[in-house]
Design a protein around this motif. Structure first.
Motif, short mmCIF file in Angstrom:
data_model
loop_
_atom_site.label_atom_id
_atom_site.label_comp_id
_atom_site.label_asym_id
_atom_site.label_seq_id
_atom_site.Cartn_x
_atom_site.Cartn_y
_atom_site.Cartn_z
N ALA B 13 51.05 38.07 32.21
CA ALA B 13 49.52 38.29 31.38
C ALA B 13 48.96 37.24 32.17
CB ALA B 13 49.72 37.88 29.71
N THR B 16 47.71 38.66 35.00
CA THR B 16 47.08 40.40 35.52
C THR B 16 45.53 39.74 34.88
OG1 THR B 16 48.86 40.23 33.82
CG2 THR B 16 47.06 42.41 34.45
N GLY B 17 45.17 38.93 33.66
CA GLY B 17 44.23 38.19 33.48
C GLY B 17 43.33 37.56 34.91
N MET B 18 43.81 37.11 35.12
CA MET B 18 43.31 36.24 36.95
C MET B 18 42.77 36.94 37.40
SD MET B 18 45.11 32.46 36.75
CE MET B 18 44.81 32.07 38.66
#
Ligand code: SF4
Ligand code: SF4
Lengths: 391, 189, 375
Positions: B13, B16-18
């Protein structure tokens, strides 16, 4: 009829100093940003190769001459840390701007290239205010403690083979001692401010320090066990064939997390937490004292990634293209490799800063005590075992 | 095993955020370079008020006091006297306190002759709020400087190069789909 | 009463009284909470409001009915036209004004656009409170697009004064439906990013799950409404319970969560944004492109003596208004029932016992807007 005239210059006109972003000149922007990097590189070469060569030529490389040489190098390093802070603040603002669908500084200099110089001048010109409730001596001393502690880390960081102020054989122990000190500055500054938010920030800094310092020290130990030495130069030398990041992967991850905590960087920026504690420990600081907290923060933002590179990514190692090791050209090239690797890690730290929210302070403590310390111990044992059977 | 899975989920997660954040590096920022490039405001945008004169310089306003009555903030002050020769009234005083005005355009809606109009000049920042207490000269000046203005009765009006006032062509009118479609239907029939 | 007292308790040296706000960056404006802190744990919390008081209700008694609409806008300034609707509905009821079908649909579209705008502001500021800077700037850019669409039609961005008795003031801009459809496409793409950055982020999980739990009974007892109530498991939504405007014509669901914690409130708001997109998609198709935008309304609005309460579901919950008319052209009394105001009542309940950092997360999950709370 009209007692108050309609103001003529209601309309904004761009001032002379303002740089018109419409007429962007990419080559000029690149020039300004490369100039910072070039100055940085030049100071590194001057400090570690130029000054010793000069003193050797003068024949002053013994006794008081040696002391003078070291003093000159320290002054140059102070200059270097100023350049680092100016560049990193600029890069931080530009990068955050870029990923946040805006531009960051634009107006002073090409693409905002000299914005931070003006910011620094502004900070210097501001009043250095001491609140009535503050403990004046401690309040004044705290930024100095923080800055000196961060700055002192420069002493053992090797920029290239042999390019280090003091390649002592207790380098790692020195690092642990000095890096812990910088948290004291924060603690003292917060407690002496006479402000409740600053006090909470300082206490959080203290609680944070006792949680990350132990896994950090254990990772240092792991690296030392693997390299068989406490000297940073030897640790880098030992990585000639294989970078530590592969065999010590577990310790590496722990080290990155711990250094994020040491930097007081998102997601662990509890002591300053703008949205909770307003600015935490430095809420009462202004002018020059604040600038020193800032300088310390950005020097650490360079030094901790630099240490990641030293410990896990082979320091200055890289292809030398047949240059003779130990020569000036080879040293310059090696320091370039080192800088580039560090820059990548600084970028990753900034990237994390752009993405993540903040954890809660007790979550870091819980994580550090319950997960990081056992894992770091496990990593230590693993490294010792691997070293026994492998080398 | 579930612990490992949890850790893996968290790492994924964060990754993905980065990646989501990093995607923006390759996109152009939508920032407008405001003082250098003036934004293109829709014609109905209420940024300031103006009092339009006719082409020959005579007053359009018939001093009916409708706008004064409609104003929720009660910032319009009008004084009038009977026209000694001819019908109607003459203006003694027409003040709008643009500091306390809330730019609701209720006055513009109330005006029967589209004398008071909204304009797109939003650069009203000043060091002295007193300069925004607009009197009739100020409001006339605002209208003279404006190239186009809007009122619900007449729609968008333009000031041409030679100083004439024209109703804007239908494609520039924001009066709604009904108004836009009317000319097309006429062509068909 | 010790929880209400601000005085330090005699003989207690382990408690520190700190003043959070009204200039604190995370109090969404001008809330002031006096906190008793025992280390990081909150022992007492006393919220103080009224720093943005502008005497709305009294001013509105001295204005004619059409003028009041401009004032209602100024309450919940992040959700624009939503504030006008209850007052407009109440007066329409009293006068028996017929609203054309198309006008109803246009009103509903603006209503839902502003719900999206308001929830975007909430998401940005909530993430800013949790420490992430980037989502704040992303959401404000998306909100900018919504405000642009509104400005093209209504002439203003935040306080449009657009609804009127019998419909809307002016027909929509010719590009309105196309702009909205384009924006919805854009928004659907962006929602994926927001899920990654907000709902799926492990840091957000750590900060919000199990924090500030509001039980169903407590929520009902305290009179909270909107996403805060639905996150506690009560499926009450004025749009379904007392439908108004075009809501009976469109399909949507009321997302609820049984957990009642901060994460549930985040989650419910997220699902509401999806529902808003869904409603808007239907309305873009359903709304006739031409037709009347305003019904027949008398030139002078003089409702017969009597009173009327109407409520709508705005971004924060049940926004109601009680209009009392004495037969003149000015209302005798206008009483607003603010959703954010009622939701703020649970602050002491949720704060006490939480960590200091949690209090910030809890407050941002309530999404207070002080224009409406202080009025
Ligand atoms: S815009 Fe509204 S507040 Fe301003 S003068 Fe006109 S009616 Fe009054
Ligand atoms: S409503 Fe129009 S015509 Fe009447 S007084 Fe006002 S500006 Fe003049």
């Amino acid at each position: 009829m009209n007692p108050i005239p309609i103001p003529e210059d209601r309309h904004f006109r761009p001032r002379l100093l303002g740089y018109d972003p419409q007429k962007s000149r990419p080559w000029l922007e690149r020039l300004v940003y490369s100039a910072y990097v070039f100055v940085f590189w030049l100071i590194v070469i001057g400090t570690y190769a130029g000054v010793p060569a000069l003193f050797e030529a003068l024949g002053w490389n013994a006794g008081w001459g040696f002391v003078l040489m070291r003093a000159l190098q320290v002054v140059l390093l102070f200059l270097l840390s100023a350049v680092i802070a100016l560049l990193l603040i600029l890069v931080l603002r530009k990068y955050l701007g870029k990923v946040q669908e805006r531009y960051g500084p634009m107006h002073y200099g090409p693409a905002g290239g000299i914005q931070t110089v003006f910011d620094a001048l502004k900070l210097l010109a501001k009043e250095d205010f001491v609140p009535a409730a503050a403990d004046v001596l401690t309040f004044r001393l705290a930024p100095a403690v923080t800055f000196v502690a961060s700055f002192a880390m420069f002493a053992v960081v090797p920029f290239a083979s042999g390019w280090v102020l003091a390649d002592t054989n207790v380098g790692l122990i020195y690092l642990i001692a000095v890096s812990t000190l910088s948290a004291y500055g924060v603690l003292l500054g917060g407690v002496s401010s006479g402000n409740k938010w600053a006090l909470i920030g300082a206490l959080r800094a203290g609680a944070q320090m006792v949680s990350y310092e132990i896994p950090l020290a254990l990772v240092f130990l792991t690296v030392a066990v693997w390299a068989g030495s406490l000297s940073l130069g030897r640790i880098v030398d030992a990585q000639l064939g294989l970078w530590n990041v592969l065999p010590l992967a577990l310790s590496f991850v722990l080290y990155v997390i711990a250094s994020l905590a040491e930097l007081k960087h998102i997601p662990f920026d509890f002591p300053e937490a703008e949205s909770e504690l307003i600015a935490g420990y430095n809420v009462e600081y202004s002018g020059m004292s604040f600038a020193f907290f800032f300088l310390a923060e950005f020097v650490e933002l360079f030094l901790l990634p630099a240490l990641i590179v030293v410990f896990f990514f082979g320091g200055w190692h890289g292809p030398l293209f047949g240059l003779e090791p130990g020569s000036l050209a080879a040293g310059a090239l090696e320091s370039l490799y080192f800088t580039v690797k560090t820059a990548v890690w600084v970028w990753i730290f900034l990237w994390i800063r752009a993405t993540l929210p903040r954890y809660r302070d007790d979550q870091l403590m819980e994580f550090a005590w319950k997960a990081m310390i056992p894992l770091a111990l496990f990593g230590l044992v693993l490294a010792a075992y691997l070293r026994l059977i492998w080398r | 095993m579930s612990l490992l899975q949890e850790v893996w989920q968290a790492v994924k997660a964060i990754g993905t955020g980065m990646a989501t954040v990093h995607k923006r590096v390759y996109e152009d920022a939508p920032t407008e370079f405001y003082p250098y490039v003036k934004p293109d405001l829709p014609p109905v945008s209420v940024q300031s008020l103006a009092l339009v004169e006719n082409e020959d310089g005579s007053e359009r306003c018939i001093v009916c006091l409708q706008c004064e009555r409609a104003c929720p903030a009660q910032v319009i002050t009008i004084e009038r006297h009977r026209n000694p020769e001819g019908k109607g009234f003459l203006i003694d005083r027409f003040d709008i306190d643009l500091v306390n005005c809330m730019y609701c355009a209720a006055c513009v809606e109330a005006c029967p002759v589209s004398s008071i109009v909204t304009i797109q000049d939003f650069e009203m920042s000043t060091y002295d709020l007193q300069t925004l207490k607009a009197d009739i000269d100020f409001l006339h000046e605002q209208a003279r400087r404006a190239r186009q203005w809007y009122s619900p009765k007449f729609g968008v009006e333009l000031r041409t190069e030679d100083g004439r006032i024209e109703k804007a062509p239908p494609e520039m009118q924001p009066g709604g789909l009904a108004e836009l479609l009317k000319p097309a239907e006429e062509v068909d029939s | 009463m010790s929880t209400m007292s601000l005085e330090p308790v005699r003989g207690r040296t382990d408690e520190m009284i700190v003043n959070m706000g009204p200039q604190h960056p995370a109090t969404h404006g001008v809330l002031r909470v006096v906190l008793g802190l025992e280390g990081e744990r909150i022992t007492r919390a006393v919220p103080h409001i009224g720093y943005l008081h502008r005497n709305h209700e009294k001013i509105e008694e001295a204005r004619s009915y059409p003028q009041v609409i401009a004032y209602t806008d100024r309450m919940d300034y992040v959700s624009g036209t939503q504030n006008e609707l209850p007052f407009v509905l109440a007066v329409e009821d009293m006068l028996g004004i017929e609203v054309p079908d198309r006008a109803k649909k246009i009103r509903t579209m603006f209503f839902e656009l502003y719900r999206l705008a308001s929830h975007l502001v909430w998401m940005g500021t909530a993430m800013l409170d949790l420490g992430a800077i980037s989502p704040f700037l992303y959401t404000f850019w998306d909100r900018e697009i919504i405000l642009g669409i509104v400005e093209k039609t209504a002439g203003a961005r935040m306080l449009p004064n657009y609804y009127t008795f019998g419909g809307v003031r002016r027909d929509v801009h010719p590009d309105f439906f196309k702009d909205t459809a384009d924006f919805l496409d854009h928004m659907e793409r962006r929602m994926v990013d927001y899920e990654h950055l907000v709902l799926e982020s492990p840091v957000v999980h750590a900060r919000t799950i199990g924090v500030g739990v509001l039980s169903k009974e407590r929520a009902i007892a305290r009179g909270v409404s909107g996403p805060v109530l639905r996150a506690s498991g009560v499926a009450y939504d004025v749009r379904k319970a007392f439908p108004y405007d075009a809501y009976p014509d469109v399909e949507f669901e009321i997302p609820t969560s049984p957990d009642g914690d901060t994460y549930a409130r985040f989650w419910v708001r997220f699902q509401e944004m999806y529902q808003s997109i869904r409603i808007l998609r239907q309305l873009v198709e359903l709304t006739p492109k031409t037709g009347p935008h305003k019904g027949k309304a008398p030139a002078r609005i003089k409702p017969p003596a009597g009173e009327r309460y109407r409520a709508v579901e705005n971004s924060r919950g049940e926004l109601g208004v009680l209009v009392v008319s004495d037969g003149t052209d000015k209302p005798y009394r206008v009483k607003h029932r603010g959703a954010a105001f009622s939701n703020l009542q649970i602050v002491p309940d949720l704060f006490v016992g939480a960590k200091f950092s949690d209090s910030i997360a809890i407050l941002s999950s309530l999404d207070p807007v002080f224009g409406e709370i202080d009025r």
